[in-house]
Design a protein around this motif. Structure first.
Motif, PDB file in Angstrom:
ATOM      1  N   THR A   1      33.731  42.675  11.550  1.00 39.96           N
ATOM      2  CA  THR A   1      35.083  42.692  12.105  1.00 39.96           C
ATOM      3  C   THR A   1      35.518  44.114  12.386  1.00 39.96           C
ATOM      4  OG1 THR A   1      36.407  42.953  10.077  1.00 39.96           O
ATOM      5  CG2 THR A   1      35.633  40.748  10.592  1.00 39.96           C
ATOM      6  N   GLY A   2      36.299  44.268  13.456  1.00 41.26           N
ATOM      7  CA  GLY A   2      36.889  45.564  13.783  1.00 41.26           C
ATOM      8  C   GLY A   2      36.132  46.303  14.869  1.00 41.26           C
ATOM      9  N   GLY A   3      36.855  47.166  15.572  1.00 41.22           N
ATOM     10  CA  GLY A   3      36.240  48.029  16.566  1.00 41.22           C
ATOM     11  C   GLY A   3      35.898  47.350  17.873  1.00 41.22           C
ATOM     12  N   LEU A   4      36.647  46.288  18.232  1.00 40.21           N
ATOM     13  CA  LEU A   4      36.427  45.625  19.521  1.00 40.21           C
ATOM     14  C   LEU A   4      37.473  46.085  20.519  1.00 40.21           C
ATOM     15  CD1 LEU A   4      35.526  41.926  18.681  1.00 40.21           C
ATOM     16  CD2 LEU A   4      34.150  43.990  18.519  1.00 40.21           C
ATOM     17  N   GLY A   5      37.071  46.199  21.766  1.00 37.54           N
ATOM     18  CA  GLY A   5      38.001  46.603  22.812  1.00 37.54           C
ATOM     19  C   GLY A   5      37.418  47.723  23.647  1.00 37.54           C
ATOM     20  N   PRO A   6      38.203  48.217  24.581  1.00 35.42           N
ATOM     21  CA  PRO A   6      37.689  49.201  25.536  1.00 35.42           C
ATOM     22  C   PRO A   6      38.062  50.653  25.231  1.00 35.42           C
ATOM     23  CG  PRO A   6      39.711  48.253  26.375  1.00 35.42           C
ATOM     24  CD  PRO A   6      39.494  47.652  24.997  1.00 35.42           C
ATOM     25  N   THR A   7      38.706  50.936  24.097  1.00 33.77           N
ATOM     26  CA  THR A   7      39.136  52.308  23.847  1.00 33.77           C
ATOM     27  C   THR A   7      37.987  53.148  23.286  1.00 33.77           C
ATOM     28  OG1 THR A   7      39.940  51.761  21.634  1.00 33.77           O
ATOM     29  CG2 THR A   7      41.498  51.549  23.446  1.00 33.77           C
ATOM     30  N   HIS A   8      38.211  54.455  23.174  1.00 32.01           N
ATOM     31  CA  HIS A   8      37.128  55.378  22.846  1.00 32.01           C
ATOM     32  C   HIS A   8      36.519  55.143  21.473  1.00 32.01           C
ATOM     33  CE1 HIS A   8      40.456  57.231  20.649  1.00 32.01           C
ATOM     34  NE2 HIS A   8      39.546  57.911  19.965  1.00 32.01           N
ATOM     35  N   ASP A   9      37.289  54.589  20.530  1.00 33.85           N
ATOM     36  CA  ASP A   9      36.762  54.389  19.183  1.00 33.85           C
ATOM     37  C   ASP A   9      36.375  52.935  18.904  1.00 33.85           C
ATOM     38  OD1 ASP A   9      39.343  53.446  19.199  1.00 33.85           O
ATOM     39  OD2 ASP A   9      39.925  54.331  17.282  1.00 33.85           O
ATOM     40  N   ASP A  10      36.343  52.110  19.950  1.00 35.82           N
ATOM     41  CA  ASP A  10      35.902  50.718  19.794  1.00 35.82           C
ATOM     42  C   ASP A  10      34.406  50.660  20.090  1.00 35.82           C
ATOM     43  OD1 ASP A  10      38.397  49.648  19.103  1.00 35.82           O
ATOM     44  OD2 ASP A  10      38.988  49.508  21.210  1.00 35.82           O
TER      45      ASP A  10
END
Length: 228
Positions: free
Chosen positions: A66-75
């Motif tokens: 879980t965690g770190g999903l998406g399009p940003t630099h730290d995902d």
């Protein structure tokens, strides 16, 4: 079935965010009779995610990340999982179709939102945007609690095991004074026993047989000083 839970996020390691996802997942998996044998928290680093996921998927029946999903630099979780599985990231047409049904056009989405490891099954995000993924026993879920919970509930039937029954006995005595009775209940009944001191001592009894754990708890309650 045995499972490892991996939570990803620098904010978890810094103590800025409480790791409620791990607690919730462990509770839900235990309710389904699944044995959670590892809970690991990792930073937002591709190499760390890839190394741990690759190690755990060889040892356990499933790995829940879980965690770190998406399009940003730290995902970076999808990229780390893809590396662990030796897959490229690819735009997933099924995930894009779901998002379109939810009112998001391709033009609305930040690049990379629907990128999943090649060959992965997309998991629809009913409460958010970023999709999850399932592949080779690895399940990747969002870090936002309401999104994670909804997504897990859509796949929880894929996790099963032998149900475990639990009862708790509270003793108003020092833990050291209870050692003989803890040993006796373990010898007399086929139960696992844990003791947790605090203002009182909570003695946890667990078994795969509901009658056995009930009989063990009744036997022990008669032999300890309970709180008034």
């Amino acid at each position: 079935m045995n499972v490892a839970v991996v939570t990803v996020g620098d904010e978890l390691l810094a103590g800025r965010t409480a790791n409620t996802n791990a607690t919730w997942l462990c509770e839900r998996l235990a309710e389904r009779g699944v044995s959670v044998e590892r809970v690991t928290t990792l930073p937002d680093r591709i190499g760390d995610i890839a190394r741990v996921v690759n190690e755990y998927r060889a040892e356990y029946d499933a790995v829940v990340v879980t965690g770190g999903l998406g399009p940003t630099h730290d995902d970076l979780t999808m990229e780390g999982v893809a590396a662990a599985l030796g897959r490229d990231l690819e735009e997933h047409e099924g995930a894009l179709a779901w998002l379109a049904e939810d009112g998001y056009s391709r033009a609305d989405l930040t690049g990379g939102t629907a990128d999943l490891p090649a060959g992965a099954r997309a998991l629809h995000n009913e409460e958010g945007v970023a999709p999850g993924a399932a592949l080779e026993g690895v399940y990747v879920l969002p870090g936002v609690p309401r999104e994670m919970k909804a997504m897990f509930e859509s796949i929880e039937s894929e996790f099963s095991g032998t149900p475990t029954y639990r009862e708790e006995v509270v003793a108003d005595e020092p833990e050291s004074a209870l050692l003989d009775r803890i040993a006796a209940v373990r010898d007399r009944f086929d139960v696992s026993v844990g003791s947790y001191p605090g203002n009182s001592v909570r003695i946890s009894l667990e078994s795969t047989d509901e009658t056995t754990v009930a009989e063990a708890a009744a036997w022990l309650r008669e032999r300890v000083d309970g709180p008034e």
